[in-house]
Design a protein around this motif. Structure first.
Motif, PDB file in Angstrom:
ATOM      1  N   LEU A  59       0.852  -1.185   0.000  1.00 55.63           N
ATOM      2  CA  LEU A  59       0.000   0.000   0.000  1.00 55.63           C
ATOM      3  C   LEU A  59       0.891   1.238   0.000  1.00 55.63           C
ATOM      4  O   LEU A  59       1.729   1.420   0.886  1.00 55.63           O
ATOM      5  CB  LEU A  59      -0.904   0.019   1.228  1.00 55.63           C
ATOM      6  CG  LEU A  59      -1.777   1.270   1.414  1.00 55.63           C
ATOM      7  CD1 LEU A  59      -2.831   1.349   0.317  1.00 55.63           C
ATOM      8  CD2 LEU A  59      -2.424   1.279   2.792  1.00 55.63           C
ATOM      9  N   SER A  60       0.707   2.085  -0.997  1.00 54.95           N
ATOM     10  CA  SER A  60       1.430   3.348  -1.073  1.00 54.95           C
ATOM     11  C   SER A  60       0.459   4.424  -1.541  1.00 54.95           C
ATOM     12  O   SER A  60      -0.733   4.168  -1.742  1.00 54.95           O
ATOM     13  CB  SER A  60       2.610   3.242  -2.039  1.00 54.95           C
ATOM     14  OG  SER A  60       2.148   3.169  -3.380  1.00 54.95           O
ATOM     15  N   ARG A  84       5.921   6.935  -1.812  1.00 57.80           N
ATOM     16  CA  ARG A  84       5.739   5.911  -2.841  1.00 57.80           C
ATOM     17  C   ARG A  84       6.295   4.563  -2.371  1.00 57.80           C
ATOM     18  O   ARG A  84       5.984   3.539  -2.962  1.00 57.80           O
ATOM     19  CB  ARG A  84       6.419   6.339  -4.149  1.00 57.80           C
ATOM     20  CG  ARG A  84       5.708   7.464  -4.890  1.00 57.80           C
ATOM     21  CD  ARG A  84       6.295   7.653  -6.283  1.00 57.80           C
ATOM     22  NE  ARG A  84       5.542   8.641  -7.041  1.00 57.80           N
ATOM     23  CZ  ARG A  84       5.813   9.941  -7.068  1.00 57.80           C
ATOM     24  NH1 ARG A  84       6.825  10.408  -6.323  1.00 57.80           N
ATOM     25  NH2 ARG A  84       5.098  10.771  -7.784  1.00 57.80           N
ATOM     26  N   THR A  85       7.130   4.605  -1.336  1.00 58.13           N
ATOM     27  CA  THR A  85       7.627   3.357  -0.755  1.00 58.13           C
ATOM     28  C   THR A  85       6.498   2.726   0.055  1.00 58.13           C
ATOM     29  O   THR A  85       5.997   3.344   1.003  1.00 58.13           O
ATOM     30  CB  THR A  85       8.831   3.623   0.166  1.00 58.13           C
ATOM     31  OG1 THR A  85       9.854   4.288  -0.585  1.00 58.13           O
ATOM     32  CG2 THR A  85       9.367   2.323   0.740  1.00 58.13           C
ATOM     33  N   PRO A  86       6.067   1.550  -0.284  1.00 58.50           N
ATOM     34  CA  PRO A  86       4.839   1.025   0.332  1.00 58.50           C
ATOM     35  C   PRO A  86       5.051   0.435   1.718  1.00 58.50           C
ATOM     36  O   PRO A  86       6.120  -0.078   2.045  1.00 58.50           O
ATOM     37  CB  PRO A  86       4.423  -0.079  -0.653  1.00 58.50           C
ATOM     38  CG  PRO A  86       5.716  -0.562  -1.231  1.00 58.50           C
ATOM     39  CD  PRO A  86       6.606   0.660  -1.320  1.00 58.50           C
ATOM     40  N   LEU A 100       4.378  -4.404   7.890  1.00 61.83           N
ATOM     41  CA  LEU A 100       5.797  -4.093   7.686  1.00 61.83           C
ATOM     42  C   LEU A 100       5.917  -2.624   7.302  1.00 61.83           C
ATOM     43  O   LEU A 100       5.397  -2.200   6.265  1.00 61.83           O
ATOM     44  CB  LEU A 100       6.389  -4.986   6.592  1.00 61.83           C
ATOM     45  CG  LEU A 100       6.242  -6.498   6.822  1.00 61.83           C
ATOM     46  CD1 LEU A 100       6.598  -7.269   5.559  1.00 61.83           C
ATOM     47  CD2 LEU A 100       7.106  -6.943   7.982  1.00 61.83           C
ATOM     48  N   VAL A 101       6.597  -1.840   8.130  1.00 63.63           N
ATOM     49  CA  VAL A 101       6.741  -0.405   7.911  1.00 63.63           C
ATOM     50  C   VAL A 101       8.197  -0.105   7.573  1.00 63.63           C
ATOM     51  O   VAL A 101       9.070  -0.238   8.443  1.00 63.63           O
ATOM     52  CB  VAL A 101       6.302   0.399   9.154  1.00 63.63           C
ATOM     53  CG1 VAL A 101       6.414   1.895   8.889  1.00 63.63           C
ATOM     54  CG2 VAL A 101       4.880   0.027   9.562  1.00 63.63           C
ATOM     55  N   PRO A 102       8.499   0.323   6.348  1.00 63.62           N
ATOM     56  CA  PRO A 102       9.898   0.622   5.985  1.00 63.62           C
ATOM     57  C   PRO A 102      10.397   1.873   6.682  1.00 63.62           C
ATOM     58  O   PRO A 102       9.632   2.807   6.957  1.00 63.62           O
ATOM     59  CB  PRO A 102       9.823   0.815   4.466  1.00 63.62           C
ATOM     60  CG  PRO A 102       8.427   1.221   4.197  1.00 63.62           C
ATOM     61  CD  PRO A 102       7.577   0.513   5.223  1.00 63.62           C
ATOM     62  N   LYS A 103      11.709   1.925   6.959  1.00 61.96           N
ATOM     63  CA  LYS A 103      12.290   3.068   7.673  1.00 61.96           C
ATOM     64  C   LYS A 103      12.155   4.357   6.890  1.00 61.96           C
ATOM     65  O   LYS A 103      11.984   5.434   7.454  1.00 61.96           O
ATOM     66  CB  LYS A 103      13.764   2.787   7.974  1.00 61.96           C
ATOM     67  CG  LYS A 103      13.992   1.675   8.988  1.00 61.96           C
ATOM     68  CD  LYS A 103      15.468   1.488   9.260  1.00 61.96           C
ATOM     69  CE  LYS A 103      15.686   0.368  10.282  1.00 61.96           C
ATOM     70  NZ  LYS A 103      17.132   0.153  10.555  1.00 61.96           N
ATOM     71  N   ASP A 104      12.282   4.281   5.556  1.00 65.36           N
ATOM     72  CA  ASP A 104      12.256   5.489   4.736  1.00 65.36           C
ATOM     73  C   ASP A 104      10.897   5.723   4.085  1.00 65.36           C
ATOM     74  O   ASP A 104      10.786   6.468   3.111  1.00 65.36           O
ATOM     75  CB  ASP A 104      13.334   5.407   3.645  1.00 65.36           C
ATOM     76  CG  ASP A 104      13.172   4.160   2.777  1.00 65.36           C
ATOM     77  OD1 ASP A 104      12.381   3.269   3.166  1.00 65.36           O
ATOM     78  OD2 ASP A 104      13.830   4.079   1.730  1.00 65.36           O
ATOM     79  N   GLY A 105       9.855   5.094   4.619  1.00 64.93           N
ATOM     80  CA  GLY A 105       8.528   5.216   4.028  1.00 64.93           C
ATOM     81  C   GLY A 105       7.615   6.126   4.827  1.00 64.93           C
ATOM     82  O   GLY A 105       8.055   6.965   5.626  1.00 64.93           O
ATOM     83  N   THR A 106       6.334   5.967   4.623  1.00 63.91           N
ATOM     84  CA  THR A 106       5.326   6.773   5.308  1.00 63.91           C
ATOM     85  C   THR A 106       5.301   6.477   6.807  1.00 63.91           C
ATOM     86  O   THR A 106       5.251   5.304   7.194  1.00 63.91           O
ATOM     87  CB  THR A 106       3.936   6.474   4.712  1.00 63.91           C
ATOM     88  OG1 THR A 106       3.933   6.790   3.329  1.00 63.91           O
ATOM     89  CG2 THR A 106       2.855   7.262   5.422  1.00 63.91           C
ATOM     90  N   PRO A 107       5.328   7.504   7.677  1.00 60.97           N
ATOM     91  CA  PRO A 107       5.173   7.246   9.114  1.00 60.97           C
ATOM     92  C   PRO A 107       3.802   6.637   9.399  1.00 60.97           C
ATOM     93  O   PRO A 107       2.783   7.088   8.866  1.00 60.97           O
ATOM     94  CB  PRO A 107       5.297   8.647   9.742  1.00 60.97           C
ATOM     95  CG  PRO A 107       5.941   9.495   8.696  1.00 60.97           C
ATOM     96  CD  PRO A 107       5.529   8.939   7.378  1.00 60.97           C
ATOM     97  N   VAL A 108       3.795   5.618  10.231  1.00 63.19           N
ATOM     98  CA  VAL A 108       2.559   4.894  10.534  1.00 63.19           C
ATOM     99  C   VAL A 108       2.374   4.813  12.043  1.00 63.19           C
ATOM    100  O   VAL A 108       3.323   4.577  12.786  1.00 63.19           O
ATOM    101  CB  VAL A 108       2.586   3.466   9.934  1.00 63.19           C
ATOM    102  CG1 VAL A 108       1.303   2.712  10.309  1.00 63.19           C
ATOM    103  CG2 VAL A 108       2.742   3.527   8.423  1.00 63.19           C
ATOM    104  N   ARG A 109       1.160   5.074  12.477  1.00 62.16           N
ATOM    105  CA  ARG A 109       0.781   4.807  13.861  1.00 62.16           C
ATOM    106  C   ARG A 109      -0.256   3.705  13.888  1.00 62.16           C
ATOM    107  O   ARG A 109      -1.148   3.655  13.032  1.00 62.16           O
ATOM    108  CB  ARG A 109       0.194   6.044  14.531  1.00 62.16           C
ATOM    109  CG  ARG A 109       1.192   7.010  15.083  1.00 62.16           C
ATOM    110  CD  ARG A 109       0.582   8.001  16.053  1.00 62.16           C
ATOM    111  NE  ARG A 109      -0.352   8.933  15.460  1.00 62.16           N
ATOM    112  CZ  ARG A 109      -1.652   8.959  15.729  1.00 62.16           C
ATOM    113  NH1 ARG A 109      -2.188   8.055  16.540  1.00 62.16           N
ATOM    114  NH2 ARG A 109      -2.432   9.861  15.162  1.00 62.16           N
ATOM    115  N   VAL A 110      -0.165   2.834  14.883  1.00 57.20           N
ATOM    116  CA  VAL A 110      -1.206   1.841  15.153  1.00 57.20           C
ATOM    117  C   VAL A 110      -1.985   2.364  16.356  1.00 57.20           C
ATOM    118  O   VAL A 110      -1.499   2.323  17.480  1.00 57.20           O
ATOM    119  CB  VAL A 110      -0.612   0.459  15.440  1.00 57.20           C
ATOM    120  CG1 VAL A 110      -1.725  -0.540  15.748  1.00 57.20           C
ATOM    121  CG2 VAL A 110       0.222  -0.018  14.261  1.00 57.20           C
ATOM    122  N   ALA A 111      -3.168   2.929  16.087  1.00 53.92           N
ATOM    123  CA  ALA A 111      -3.925   3.655  17.115  1.00 53.92           C
ATOM    124  C   ALA A 111      -3.058   4.812  17.627  1.00 53.92           C
ATOM    125  O   ALA A 111      -2.777   5.730  16.889  1.00 53.92           O
ATOM    126  CB  ALA A 111      -4.374   2.721  18.225  1.00 53.92           C
TER     127      ALA A 111
END
Length: 537
Positions: A59-60, A84-86, A100-111
């Motif tokens: 998902l990107s 663009r890095t998914p 799986l969250v890449p280091k150089d990708g979109t910042p993601v929070r889980v809740a």
């Protein structure tokens, strides 16, 4: 070999011919809850590749495409602030799903928690729904749905595409054209009257009247005359005949809400009407034929009321020619976003700000802030859809003239999540180096814990949920989910202010005694006591 998530989440069923055919399979799905273009709320992405083949799903901002249920694919997230890095979704260990969250990708929070590296989610957490926040701009709910999904040809006045709501629509379609009584069960605020109206509109009686009455709102001494009518001279002020609701609904449908609150004498009369299709007006001796379809609803446990001799068992059997259960909002969290959008559109149109929902600039700041969207997803919603509508109205009015929704102090306090309430999904994701307790062979599968065993463990642990989880050898998150699903248990959020206040005075403010009597989590009950201004123990 690593077991595929599809092996954990899919089932098969036997056709009568003996050939095996696929029954609906549980598939992970992402539902949009907040987006810079708010009109996109409710769009979904089925992760079918993940479920069907076990291959990783990506998902990107540029792929894949989201769509409305039942419609062709539309467009990707298309937010230029996403990478663009998914981020990727893959089968995890022991039937889990891995993020799986890449280091150089979109910042993601889980809740509320930042996600780095790998996070895994239990099937129970996917059933409850996991909020994912991308770059503080896009909020998704990761949950499960069943495929193949039957196409929805009619919404029947109800907003949402959750599996539980689809079952309600299917039940309405099955029973609408049959002239049998229907009992609609569900918590307060779930929309039981919507179900009754949908049944009437789909029935051969649609051209006749639809009359709705809440029995709990009628004074006990007036209930019989309101329902069955009054003959002139029956009592001092009866100076003329009154038809009553049954005769007023002649040729149509009569909907009695809160039927569990019917006085004993009304219960007897209702049973007689259902058996004979005749009513006796108050003060009358001659039966009057009626041609009415009776629909009833309750949020009470009628079986328990029967045991306490407050409700007649024969009446329940008559009323429940067919039963429909309206699910609470916490069991259909994927519908929260579409419901919020539906109510927001109504309120914005009323104040002349409907343009808030027609944003086309993907760089715009989200009108529904990510933090607020997560609060909506994680809240327990004791008042269900009715409460969501009320809070939506308050948010819209409180943010009138502002570019984005703003939550006031009172609403912020109301929407505060208490994990002990067992009403909101608990997120127990972990890194690849997982919690040893979670993977310990001594851990049991939550599905192996029966309702009676759960109840006994809660009582033995004095309703301490951490101690209960240790006693049962399951995670605390699983205890929350088992309580939520149980037909034997309540949560503190389900208790009425009157019941808590009465118990507080009877127990002289002793919280331990209140916990034993009410049988709910101590911490959650303490919070409710303080909210009601009753003070601590």
């Amino acid at each position: 070999m690593q077991q595929k998530i599809s092996d954990q989440l899919s089932t098969t069923a036997e056709r009568p011919s003996g050939r095996q055919a696929s029954s609906p399979r549980a598939v992970p799905v992402l539902t949009l809850v907040s987006h810079p273009q708010p009109q996109r709320i409710g769009e979904r992405l089925l992760l079918e590749t993940l479920a069907n083949t076990g291959r990783t799903a990506s998902l990107s901002r540029s792929a894949p495409e989201f769509s409305r249920p039942g419609l062709p694919p539309g467009q990707p997230l298309a937010d230029p602030f996403l990478s663009r890095t998914p981020v990727q979704f893959a089968p995890g260990t022991r039937g889990r799903l891995r993020l799986l969250v890449p280091k150089d990708g979109t910042p993601v929070r889980v809740a509320e928690e930042p996600a780095r590296g790998a996070r895994e989610f239990l099937p129970e957490e996917l059933i409850a729904g996991v909020p994912l926040v991308l770059a503080e701009r896009v909020v998704l709910l990761l949950h499960l749905t069943r495929v193949p999904e039957a196409p929805v040809t009619q919404e029947l006045g109800m907003v949402g595409q959750s599996e539980s709501l689809r079952r309600v629509r299917e039940d309405i379609s099955r029973v609408a054209d049959l002239d049998v009584p229907v009992l609609i069960r569900g918590e307060t605020g779930t929309g039981k009257e919507l179900v009754a109206r949908a049944i009437h509109q789909q029935s051969p009686r649609r051209e006749g009247p639809f009359i709705s009455i809440n029995l709990s709102a009628i004074p006990r001494e007036l209930a019989a005359s309101e329902l069955f009518g009054v003959q002139r001279g029956a009592y001092t002020n009866a100076i003329q005949d009154r038809l009553g609701l049954f005769r007023a609904a002649q040729g149509g449908t009569l909907f009695l809400d809160e039927v569990g609150e019917a006085p004993p004498e009304v219960q007897v009369a209702l049973l007689r009407v259902l058996e004979t299709r005749e009513v006796y007006p108050v003060g009358g001796n001659t039966p009057v034929p009626v041609d009415v379809r009776l629909l009833t609803a309750t949020d009470a446990n009628l079986e328990e009321r029967i045991q306490r001799e407050l409700f007649r068992a024969p009446l329940l059997h008559r009323l429940a020619g067919f039963e429909i259960r309206m699910p609470p909002l916490r069991e259909r969290r994927e519908d929260i976003g579409p419901l919020f959008l539906h109510f927001a559109r109504q309120e914005l149109e009323a104040i002349g700000e409907a343009h808030r929902l027609t944003v086309t600039d993907p760089r715009a700041e989200p009108w529904l802030p990510a933090a607020l969207a997560v609060r909506l997803l994680r809240y327990a919603w004791p008042g269900n859809v009715r409460q969501l509508r009320n809070i939506t109205r308050q948010l819209i009015i409180g943010s009138r003239g502002l570019p984005h929704l703003r939550i006031g102090d009172r609403l912020e306090q109301e929407l505060t999540v208490d994990p002990q309430s067992a009403g909101s999904p608990h997120i127990s994701g972990f890194e690849d180096t997982a919690d040893p307790d979670e993977l310990s062979p001594s851990r049991r599968r939550p599905a192996d814990v029966g309702e009676q065993e759960l109840l006994q463990a809660l009582r033995a642990s004095a309703w301490d949920l951490k101690a209960t989880s240790e006693r049962l050898s399951i995670s605390r998150a699983s205890v929350y989910l088992l309580i939520d699903k149980s037909s034997l248990l309540r949560t503190a959020g389900n208790l009425s202010p009157e019941e808590i206040t009465r118990c507080f005075h009877e127990c002289q403010g002793n919280l331990d005694k209140m916990v034993q009597r009410l049988e709910v989590s101590r911490r959650a009950l303490q919070r409710r006591v303080r909210e009601l201004g009753l003070g601590g123990p």
